[in-house]
Design a protein around this motif. Structure first.
Motif, PDB file in Angstrom:
ATOM      1  N   SER A  70       0.830  -1.203   0.000  1.00 40.74           N
ATOM      2  CA  SER A  70       0.000   0.000   0.000  1.00 40.74           C
ATOM      3  C   SER A  70       0.863   1.252   0.000  1.00 40.74           C
ATOM      4  O   SER A  70       1.988   1.250   0.528  1.00 40.74           O
ATOM      5  N   PRO A  71       0.357   2.341  -0.553  1.00 38.87           N
ATOM      6  CA  PRO A  71       1.134   3.589  -0.581  1.00 38.87           C
ATOM      7  C   PRO A  71       1.444   4.118   0.821  1.00 38.87           C
ATOM      8  O   PRO A  71       0.619   4.038   1.732  1.00 38.87           O
ATOM      9  N   GLN A  72       2.653   4.638   0.968  1.00 41.08           N
ATOM     10  CA  GLN A  72       3.105   5.293   2.194  1.00 41.08           C
ATOM     11  C   GLN A  72       3.584   6.694   1.827  1.00 41.08           C
ATOM     12  O   GLN A  72       4.205   6.888   0.783  1.00 41.08           O
ATOM     13  N   VAL A  73       3.312   7.663   2.675  1.00 44.23           N
ATOM     14  CA  VAL A  73       3.693   9.041   2.363  1.00 44.23           C
ATOM     15  C   VAL A  73       4.584   9.601   3.457  1.00 44.23           C
ATOM     16  O   VAL A  73       4.591   9.120   4.596  1.00 44.23           O
ATOM     17  N   ARG A  74       5.341  10.634   3.090  1.00 41.39           N
ATOM     18  CA  ARG A  74       6.241  11.301   4.031  1.00 41.39           C
ATOM     19  C   ARG A  74       6.044  12.801   3.893  1.00 41.39           C
ATOM     20  O   ARG A  74       5.984  13.335   2.784  1.00 41.39           O
ATOM     21  N   GLY A  75       5.956  13.467   5.031  1.00 39.38           N
ATOM     22  CA  GLY A  75       5.754  14.909   5.035  1.00 39.38           C
ATOM     23  C   GLY A  75       6.999  15.657   4.599  1.00 39.38           C
ATOM     24  O   GLY A  75       8.116  15.136   4.645  1.00 39.38           O
ATOM     25  N   PRO A  76       6.842  16.914   4.177  1.00 39.71           N
ATOM     26  CA  PRO A  76       7.992  17.701   3.723  1.00 39.71           C
ATOM     27  C   PRO A  76       8.858  18.153   4.888  1.00 39.71           C
ATOM     28  O   PRO A  76       8.370  18.363   6.003  1.00 39.71           O
ATOM     29  N   ARG A  77      10.166  18.273   4.632  1.00 38.77           N
ATOM     30  CA  ARG A  77      11.061  18.790   5.665  1.00 38.77           C
ATOM     31  C   ARG A  77      10.799  20.271   5.917  1.00 38.77           C
ATOM     32  O   ARG A  77      10.912  20.754   7.039  1.00 38.77           O
ATOM     33  N   GLU A  78      10.487  20.988   4.878  1.00 35.56           N
ATOM     34  CA  GLU A  78      10.157  22.404   4.996  1.00 35.56           C
ATOM     35  C   GLU A  78       8.879  22.681   4.231  1.00 35.56           C
ATOM     36  O   GLU A  78       8.566  22.004   3.248  1.00 35.56           O
ATOM     37  N   ILE A  79       8.139  23.677   4.695  1.00 37.47           N
ATOM     38  CA  ILE A  79       6.887  24.056   4.048  1.00 37.47           C
ATOM     39  C   ILE A  79       7.029  25.455   3.462  1.00 37.47           C
ATOM     40  O   ILE A  79       7.371  26.412   4.170  1.00 37.47           O
ATOM     41  N   ASP A  80       6.771  25.557   2.163  1.00 34.58           N
ATOM     42  CA  ASP A  80       6.762  26.854   1.486  1.00 34.58           C
ATOM     43  C   ASP A  80       5.370  27.450   1.666  1.00 34.58           C
ATOM     44  O   ASP A  80       4.413  27.069   0.988  1.00 34.58           O
ATOM     45  N   ARG A  81       5.248  28.393   2.571  1.00 35.60           N
ATOM     46  CA  ARG A  81       3.939  28.919   2.923  1.00 35.60           C
ATOM     47  C   ARG A  81       3.378  29.867   1.872  1.00 35.60           C
ATOM     48  O   ARG A  81       2.228  30.300   1.977  1.00 35.60           O
ATOM     49  N   ASP A  82       4.183  30.190   0.885  1.00 37.20           N
ATOM     50  CA  ASP A  82       3.680  31.002  -0.224  1.00 37.20           C
ATOM     51  C   ASP A  82       3.107  30.152  -1.344  1.00 37.20           C
ATOM     52  O   ASP A  82       2.509  30.686  -2.291  1.00 37.20           O
ATOM     53  N   ALA A  83       3.291  28.818  -1.236  1.00 35.12           N
ATOM     54  CA  ALA A  83       2.797  27.922  -2.286  1.00 35.12           C
ATOM     55  C   ALA A  83       1.299  27.688  -2.114  1.00 35.12           C
ATOM     56  O   ALA A  83       0.711  27.933  -1.049  1.00 35.12           O
ATOM     57  N   GLU A  84       0.665  27.169  -3.168  1.00 37.42           N
ATOM     58  CA  GLU A  84      -0.771  26.896  -3.124  1.00 37.42           C
ATOM     59  C   GLU A  84      -1.070  25.596  -2.387  1.00 37.42           C
ATOM     60  O   GLU A  84      -2.119  25.455  -1.747  1.00 37.42           O
ATOM     61  N   TYR A  85      -0.116  24.643  -2.470  1.00 42.77           N
ATOM     62  CA  TYR A  85      -0.306  23.333  -1.853  1.00 42.77           C
ATOM     63  C   TYR A  85       0.933  22.933  -1.050  1.00 42.77           C
ATOM     64  O   TYR A  85       2.052  23.359  -1.345  1.00 42.77           O
ATOM     65  N   VAL A  86       0.705  22.075  -0.053  1.00 40.17           N
ATOM     66  CA  VAL A  86       1.778  21.351   0.618  1.00 40.17           C
ATOM     67  C   VAL A  86       1.845  19.969  -0.025  1.00 40.17           C
ATOM     68  O   VAL A  86       0.836  19.254  -0.078  1.00 40.17           O
ATOM     69  N   GLU A  87       3.012  19.602  -0.536  1.00 34.84           N
ATOM     70  CA  GLU A  87       3.145  18.323  -1.226  1.00 34.84           C
ATOM     71  C   GLU A  87       3.826  17.296  -0.320  1.00 34.84           C
ATOM     72  O   GLU A  87       4.797  17.603   0.370  1.00 34.84           O
ATOM     73  N   LEU A  88       3.294  16.068  -0.357  1.00 34.62           N
ATOM     74  CA  LEU A  88       3.853  14.952   0.399  1.00 34.62           C
ATOM     75  C   LEU A  88       4.283  13.876  -0.577  1.00 34.62           C
ATOM     76  O   LEU A  88       3.531  13.503  -1.484  1.00 34.62           O
ATOM     77  N   GLU A  89       5.483  13.358  -0.370  1.00 33.30           N
ATOM     78  CA  GLU A  89       6.044  12.358  -1.268  1.00 33.30           C
ATOM     79  C   GLU A  89       5.496  10.972  -0.934  1.00 33.30           C
ATOM     80  O   GLU A  89       5.408  10.578   0.236  1.00 33.30           O
ATOM     81  N   VAL A  90       5.137  10.220  -1.976  1.00 31.40           N
ATOM     82  CA  VAL A  90       4.772   8.820  -1.807  1.00 31.40           C
ATOM     83  C   VAL A  90       6.072   8.017  -1.864  1.00 31.40           C
ATOM     84  O   VAL A  90       6.690   7.881  -2.910  1.00 31.40           O
ATOM     85  N   THR A  91       6.507   7.504  -0.707  1.00 31.30           N
ATOM     86  CA  THR A  91       7.825   6.886  -0.595  1.00 31.30           C
ATOM     87  C   THR A  91       7.838   5.412  -0.987  1.00 31.30           C
ATOM     88  O   THR A  91       8.892   4.864  -1.270  1.00 31.30           O
ATOM     89  N   ARG A  92       6.683   4.773  -0.997  1.00 32.52           N
ATOM     90  CA  ARG A  92       6.604   3.380  -1.420  1.00 32.52           C
ATOM     91  C   ARG A  92       5.160   3.059  -1.743  1.00 32.52           C
ATOM     92  O   ARG A  92       4.239   3.781  -1.353  1.00 32.52           O
ATOM     93  N   GLY A  93       4.961   1.964  -2.466  1.00 30.32           N
ATOM     94  CA  GLY A  93       3.606   1.540  -2.772  1.00 30.32           C
ATOM     95  C   GLY A  93       3.435   1.144  -4.224  1.00 30.32           C
ATOM     96  O   GLY A  93       4.011   1.754  -5.127  1.00 30.32           O
ATOM     97  N   ASP A  94       2.651   0.085  -4.438  1.00 30.67           N
ATOM     98  CA  ASP A  94       2.283  -0.338  -5.784  1.00 30.67           C
ATOM     99  C   ASP A  94       1.273   0.640  -6.369  1.00 30.67           C
ATOM    100  O   ASP A  94       0.601   1.369  -5.622  1.00 30.67           O
ATOM    101  N   PRO A  95       1.131   0.678  -7.702  1.00 31.13           N
ATOM    102  CA  PRO A  95       0.080   1.514  -8.299  1.00 31.13           C
ATOM    103  C   PRO A  95      -1.279   1.162  -7.706  1.00 31.13           C
ATOM    104  O   PRO A  95      -1.716   0.001  -7.760  1.00 31.13           O
ATOM    105  N   THR A  96      -1.941   2.135  -7.110  1.00 32.56           N
ATOM    106  CA  THR A  96      -3.192   1.916  -6.390  1.00 32.56           C
ATOM    107  C   THR A  96      -4.235   2.913  -6.865  1.00 32.56           C
ATOM    108  O   THR A  96      -3.975   4.122  -6.869  1.00 32.56           O
ATOM    109  N   PRO A  97      -5.419   2.446  -7.280  1.00 36.03           N
ATOM    110  CA  PRO A  97      -6.471   3.384  -7.694  1.00 36.03           C
ATOM    111  C   PRO A  97      -6.817   4.368  -6.581  1.00 36.03           C
ATOM    112  O   PRO A  97      -6.961   3.974  -5.416  1.00 36.03           O
ATOM    113  N   VAL A  98      -6.974   5.618  -6.955  1.00 31.73           N
ATOM    114  CA  VAL A  98      -7.324   6.643  -5.976  1.00 31.73           C
ATOM    115  C   VAL A  98      -8.637   6.298  -5.291  1.00 31.73           C
ATOM    116  O   VAL A  98      -8.810   6.559  -4.088  1.00 31.73           O
TER     117      VAL A  98
END
Length: 687
Positions: free
Chosen positions: A329-357
């Motif tokens: 299953s997909p696993q995610v990791r939070g960002p080390r730093e947050i760009d507060r001027d950005a529209e979104y906070v992005e989290l990396e999917v660090t592992r996981g098979d292709p999984t339907p949303v």
């Protein structure tokens, strides 16, 4: 083998039962309690043909070896029909027995184990039909002995375990309570040899047996009379989904039973005997039904209530479990730093098979989040992708849960982001006051901020000693201050967001007692020097050195009423593994803890396979060393291979090989008798 917690969390029982095919008793010789449920055995026709009286007596001869516990200490009792277990297609691998000793699992037909103490500190395992080849961690040698009760046996030793092999059984006793300061002329009741002797005395009928000591054990074993594997626990707390604990004094026993109904089918049963039927609530029964209905179950669980006894049973599909094991299953990791001027906070999917949303659910603070936001235009999520959170939805200490539901069950992972904010704080020991100043540039809503005082070493969700909201009605900006009075040394002050538990914390200040302690252990001389690091002289009576929770023979008060910065006391005859603490004040607030162990400087080389070079520190027997190797995917424990150039001792300049193939090694921990003594990181450029 992972320990099974004595506090069973109903929020995980169902999924834990699903993996209990591997169970906590994968190494009964290791004494690993099977506090959870487990795997077990035997085809349906075997159970149908068996006489019920035979089922009641097949473990009797082994149970006779289990002596009564001392006092009212909690116990975990396990019985395993190993032959029946072999009939199940275990998706978690074969069972092994006798950690530290080379025991052929195929030779074991039945086993019983008792674990004693709050931390499973001692255990006795009795294996029917087992024999020891002499390899493993033991030295391979045995000596013939006769117990006080007249039973002859061959004795083997491996670390904190001893084994006694008779013509009929192998008894393995383990203790973790041996310390370097123990009087060698007096044999502790928790010494493994004393445990082994107690087992033989019980078998000979010369001391009280476990089942004779309290009728609760026999009653628990009879709850499910046709199981292939049974676990009985006393002194157990139960936590329900609403975090209301059912205390050990409310429960007579907890029993888990497992029966193999076919190669790919096992039945799991769980029983809990309350002291009073009024303690059985509808909420508790609902928790059981929900948790036992999770995973690769064939049908809804059956719940039964008979006066003070609650039972639940379910059937697991092992084929479905094996398929579930293959799903990543997909696993995610939070960002080390947050760009507060950005529209979104992005989290990396660090592992996981292709999984339907559509099979995934993202929750923010327990509220389902819009997949059109977090997944965007993505139809599947896999390793290397990102998911996102709108900046407008970001708040302090945001809790994320990503759940994956599939045909064979499901899984979930959790993390938090935006959990650390900048404060400056200080503690005044004399006035017991903690002062804080907010130094972050991000404004916070004061109505959602708490200041709370917690005792040392409390859980994430435990109630605070004191709680207040000093910034109510304010926007908290840089420079905002607050104070808390009457904070004893050894307590923590947390700044909490939307709550006052440690889980809610966005900043923590520990009210440290005065000073620190450092230790220096000399492996050759077996001496331990403990030094107080102080800012100024203080009364010596404030400080105490404890070894194994008891005052050490040497104290700082031996040298006078005042202790100076850098004052050192020295202990002699300290064995590796001896642990202790330095405490302060009448309440014995912990300042520093230590474990006596040698130290080796090592370097990990990857230019010609994987090798470790000794570049300084203690010289250690190579037979007592092993390497815990972290790869990108796993943790692997490997033996050291010295070759012709390395003798019996690992000394400076020696190079030893690690038996690894095409692994991507991240770091290595060198261990001496299971104690970490050296560490090295891989050079990622080389590897």
């Amino acid at each position: 083998m992972d320990k099974c917690p004595r506090r069973t969390l109903l929020g995980g029982i169902g999924s834990t039962l699903a993996v209990s095919v591997a169970g906590c008793l994968s190494t009964p010789g290791d004494g690993s309690p099977t506090g959870n449920e487990s795997e077990n055995e035997t085809e349906a026709e075997t159970n149908d043909d068996a006489d019920e009286n035979d089922a009641d007596t097949e473990f009797d001869s082994l149970l006779e070896y289990l002596p009564a516990p001392d006092g009212d200490e909690p116990a975990t009792l396990v019985t395993v029909d190993v032959d029946a277990l072999a009939e199940a297609n275990d998706p978690y691998g074969a069972q092994s027995f006798g950690s530290g000793f080379d025991i052929d699992s195929d030779s074991v037909s039945n086993a019983v184990v008792v674990e004693l103490g709050e931390n499973y500190s001692t255990s006795i395992a009795v294996l029917e039909g087992a024999s020891i080849a002499g390899d493993g961690d033991s030295d391979g040698e045995s000596d013939r002995r006769e117990s006080v009760s007249g039973i002859e046996y061959d004795r083997y030793e491996a670390d904190s375990r001893v084994a006694g092999v008779t013509d009929d059984v192998t008894v393995i006793a383990r203790s973790r309570n041996r310390n370097g300061d123990e009087d060698e002329d007096e044999q502790s009741s928790t010494d493994p040899d004393a445990l082994l002797e107690a087992a033989f005395e019980a078998a000979a009928g010369e001391t009280e047996r476990l089942l004779e000591s309290d009728p609760v054990y026999e009653a628990a074993l009879e709850t499910f009379s046709d199981t292939d594997h049974t676990v009985v626990m006393t002194g157990q707390a139960i936590t329900t989904s609403d975090d209301d604990d059912i205390q050990p004094e409310d429960i007579e026993y907890v029993v888990h039973g497992t029966t193999v109904r076919g190669p790919d089918t096992i039945e799991i049963r769980y029983g809990l005997r309350f002291i009073d039927a009024s303690l059985i609530t509808d909420e508790f029964l609902a928790d059981l039904e929900e948790e036992f209905g999770y995973g690769a179950v064939e049908d809804d669980p059956e719940i039964g209530v008979d006066d003070t006894l609650v039972t639940v049973s379910t059937v697991l599909d092992l084929e479905a479990q094996r398929k579930a094991q293959e799903i990543e299953s997909p696993q995610v990791r939070g960002p080390r730093e947050i760009d507060r001027d950005a529209e979104y906070v992005e989290l990396e999917v660090t592992r996981g098979d292709p999984t339907p949303v559509e099979d995934l659910t993202l929750e923010l603070n327990d509220e389902e989040y819009d997949p059109d936001i977090w997944a965007g235009d993505q139809e599947t999520i896999e390793e290397g992708d990102t998911i996102r959170i709108a900046m407008d939805d970001l708040e302090p200490n945001l809790q994320l849960t990503l759940s994956h539901e599939h045909a064979y069950g499901g899984s979930s992972m959790g993390t938090s982001i935006n959990s650390h904010f900048e404060f400056e704080s200080e503690y005044d020991l004399e006035t017991e006051t903690v002062s804080l100043e907010y130094t972050d540039e991000i404004p916070l809503d004061g109505d959602k901020l708490y200041l709370a005082v917690h005792e040392d070493r409390t859980g994430f969700d435990d109630e605070p000693v004191e709680s207040t909201q000093p910034w109510t009605g304010q926007e908290v900006t840089e420079g905002a201050t607050a104070t808390l009075d009457d904070v004893p040394a050894g307590h923590s002050v947390i700044v909490g967001w939307r709550g006052d538990s440690r889980r809610d914390s966005i900043y923590t200040h520990y009210a440290h007692p005065p000073g620190y302690a450092s230790t220096d252990y000399d492996y050759e001389s077996k001496t331990l020097a403990v030094t107080l690091e102080l800012d100024e002289p203080r009364p010596a009576a404030e400080y105490k050195l404890l070894v194994a929770d008891e005052p050490a023979a040497v104290q700082w008060t031996d040298d006078g009423d005042t202790v100076e910065p850098g004052a050192t006391i020295e202990l002699e005859d300290v064995d590796v593994g001896t642990s202790g603490t330095v405490v302060w004040g009448d309440d014995e607030v912990r300042i520093s803890g230590f474990t006596a162990r040698p130290s080796v400087d090592i370097e990990l080389r990857t230019d010609d396979g994987y090798t470790i070079e000794h570049v300084g520190g203690d010289e250690l027997p190579i037979e007592s060393l092993e390497a815990a190797v972290w790869t990108d995917d796993d943790l692997e424990v490997v033996e050291l291979e010295g070759g012709d150039d390395v003798g019996e001792t690992f000394t400076e300049g020696d190079i030893v090989s690690l038996d690894l193939e095409d692994e991507d090694v991240r770091n290595v921990n060198l261990k001496y008798d299971d104690h970490p003594v050296g560490h090295a990181m891989a050079d990622r450029d080389e590897s």
